[in-house]
Design a protein around this motif. Structure first.
Motif, short mmCIF file in Angstrom:
data_model
loop_
_atom_site.label_atom_id
_atom_site.label_comp_id
_atom_site.label_asym_id
_atom_site.label_seq_id
_atom_site.Cartn_x
_atom_site.Cartn_y
_atom_site.Cartn_z
N ILE A 341 0.83 -1.21 0.00
CA ILE A 341 0.00 0.00 0.00
C ILE A 341 0.86 1.25 0.00
O ILE A 341 0.54 2.26 -0.64
CB ILE A 341 -0.95 0.00 1.22
N GLN A 342 1.98 1.19 0.70
CA GLN A 342 2.86 2.36 0.83
C GLN A 342 3.88 2.46 -0.30
O GLN A 342 4.63 3.45 -0.37
CB GLN A 342 3.59 2.30 2.18
N ALA A 343 3.92 1.48 -1.18
CA ALA A 343 4.90 1.49 -2.27
C ALA A 343 4.66 2.67 -3.20
O ALA A 343 3.52 3.01 -3.53
CB ALA A 343 4.85 0.18 -3.05
N ALA A 344 5.74 3.32 -3.62
CA ALA A 344 5.63 4.50 -4.48
C ALA A 344 5.15 4.14 -5.88
O ALA A 344 4.31 4.82 -6.47
CB ALA A 344 6.97 5.23 -4.54
N LYS A 345 5.69 3.08 -6.43
CA LYS A 345 5.36 2.67 -7.79
C LYS A 345 4.52 1.40 -7.75
O LYS A 345 5.03 0.29 -7.80
CB LYS A 345 6.63 2.44 -8.60
N ILE A 346 3.22 1.60 -7.66
CA ILE A 346 2.30 0.47 -7.64
C ILE A 346 1.01 0.90 -8.31
O ILE A 346 0.54 2.04 -8.13
CB ILE A 346 2.02 -0.01 -6.18
N ASP A 347 0.44 0.05 -9.10
CA ASP A 347 -0.82 0.33 -9.77
C ASP A 347 -1.90 0.63 -8.73
O ASP A 347 -2.01 -0.06 -7.71
CB ASP A 347 -1.24 -0.88 -10.62
#
Length: 362
Positions: A341-347
């Motif tokens: 959820i906190q990932a910068a590059k995620i759809d």
């Protein structure tokens, strides 16, 4: 001499000193029913109305896969011959044949997925989902069976949750040999459950409503009357309130909080190791297959077959399946979802799906 391993279970529940057969039956029934969970009438009635509405509007209902091809047909009446459950699950515009009627259906992807989802939605409880389950050592049971019939599959008057150690007493009763010494006890217990469900949920009225739509299920909802009444129970064991799960604690209505202890390997994975595991499996893949990784009913073979549909190489499939299961086994499913959820590059769709999965654990 024939051996019956059910004897030890029954003796441990009702005792070995009590030889009065009728009293043994009542004691066994009391134990099993008081440790099972049934759904509140309001929830059962609401689900019944949804099924009635779907039948009226010719909307698809979920159904358990049947290996009998003749159960299904297309709109033109031709029979689809599915190779397996996966192929049936992918099929669209198929119907379940009920006598002279056709019911639009969607084949359940694993045999109880739709039921587990229904239980989550109506009670908040999670069952058969590994470490995130709020009801453990329990089995979903269809008391009249017929789960391949969409009318029965998600009708909550046909479903309850029984302790897994008691499930053999209810399961496969038709397979008992005629000389089985416990056949009478097994038959009696089945009829007790059926009588309770039939009377408590007013199934007779529900049958009449199905009849009005051209679906007479009377012959499939029979039972032998037994000398047992709901009033004999000190308290009817219902799931009466949605649960709230925080960290590793489960609270249920009127009961003391219970700690759900996740299983761990000998070496506890650090956050860095978890991030590397997510990089190995792929965040999207972990989210899309999360429920399969978390559900003990899925074998590794099942998971690998599902991953195979994504076009991964055999080595990659083996690795992703092993890593996904390891994350859940280590009790790190929630932490992994938070990282995603906190990932910068995620759809954004994957992020939202991870949030939805995480909300089921809170």
């Amino acid at each position: 001499m024939a051996k019956n391993c059910l004897e030890g279970l029954i003796d441990s529940i009702v005792g070995t000193t009590n030889t009065d057969f009728e009293q043994r039956l009542h004691m066994l029934a009391d134990h099993m029913i008081s440790h099972s969970f049934f759904f509140p009438k309001e929830i059962v009635d609401n689900q019944h109305e949804k099924i009635i509405s779907a039948l009226k509007n010719k909307e698809s209902l979920p159904t358990r896969y049947s290996t009998v091809p003749e159960c299904y047909c297309f709109a033109d009446g031709t029979i689809p011959y599915f190779k397996n459950k996966t192929e049936a699950n992918k099929a669209t515009d198929i119907f379940y044949k009920f006598r002279n009627n056709k019911i639009p259906v969607k084949v359940d992807k694993d045999g109880n997925y739709s039921v587990r989802q229904l239980i989550r939605e109506t009670t908040g409880h999670i069952i058969s989902q590994g470490a995130i389950s709020t009801i453990t050592y329990a089995t979903i049971s269809h008391i009249w069976g017929q789960a391949f019939n969409p009318i029965f599959f998600t009708s909550l008057w046909n479903i309850f949750i029984v302790p897994t150690y008691c499930n053999p007493i209810l399961d496969k009763t038709d397979d008992l040999p005629g000389n089985d010494v416990f056949a009478k006890e097994v038959t009696y217990i089945n009829n007790v459950y059926k009588k309770i469900c039939y009377e408590y949920y007013d199934v007779k009225t529900k049958i009449e409503e199905f009849k009005e739509l051209g679906f007479d299920i009377t012959a499939f909802v029979s039972y032998d009357n037994v000398d047992y009444s709901i009033k004999e129970l000190p308290a009817f064991p219902e799931i009466t309130e949605k649960v709230t799960v925080k960290t590793n604690t489960v609270k249920t209505d009127g009961s003391q909080a219970q700690t759900v202890a996740p299983t761990t390997d000998n070496q506890t994975a650090t956050e860095d190791c978890l991030i590397r595991d997510l990089q190995t499996i792929g965040m999207r893949t972990f989210v899309e297959f999360y429920e399969a990784f978390a559900d003990p009913e899925y074998t590794m073979t099942d998971i690998k077959s599902m991953l195979d549909t994504c076009g991964y190489s055999p080595n990659s499939i083996n690795t992703k399946a092993s890593v996904g299961r390891r994350i859940i086994r280590n009790g790190q499913g929630r932490e992994a979802l938070e990282i995603i959820i906190q990932a910068a590059k995620i759809d954004e769709n994957i992020r939202q799906r991870a949030q939805d999965l995480l909300s089921l654990e809170y």
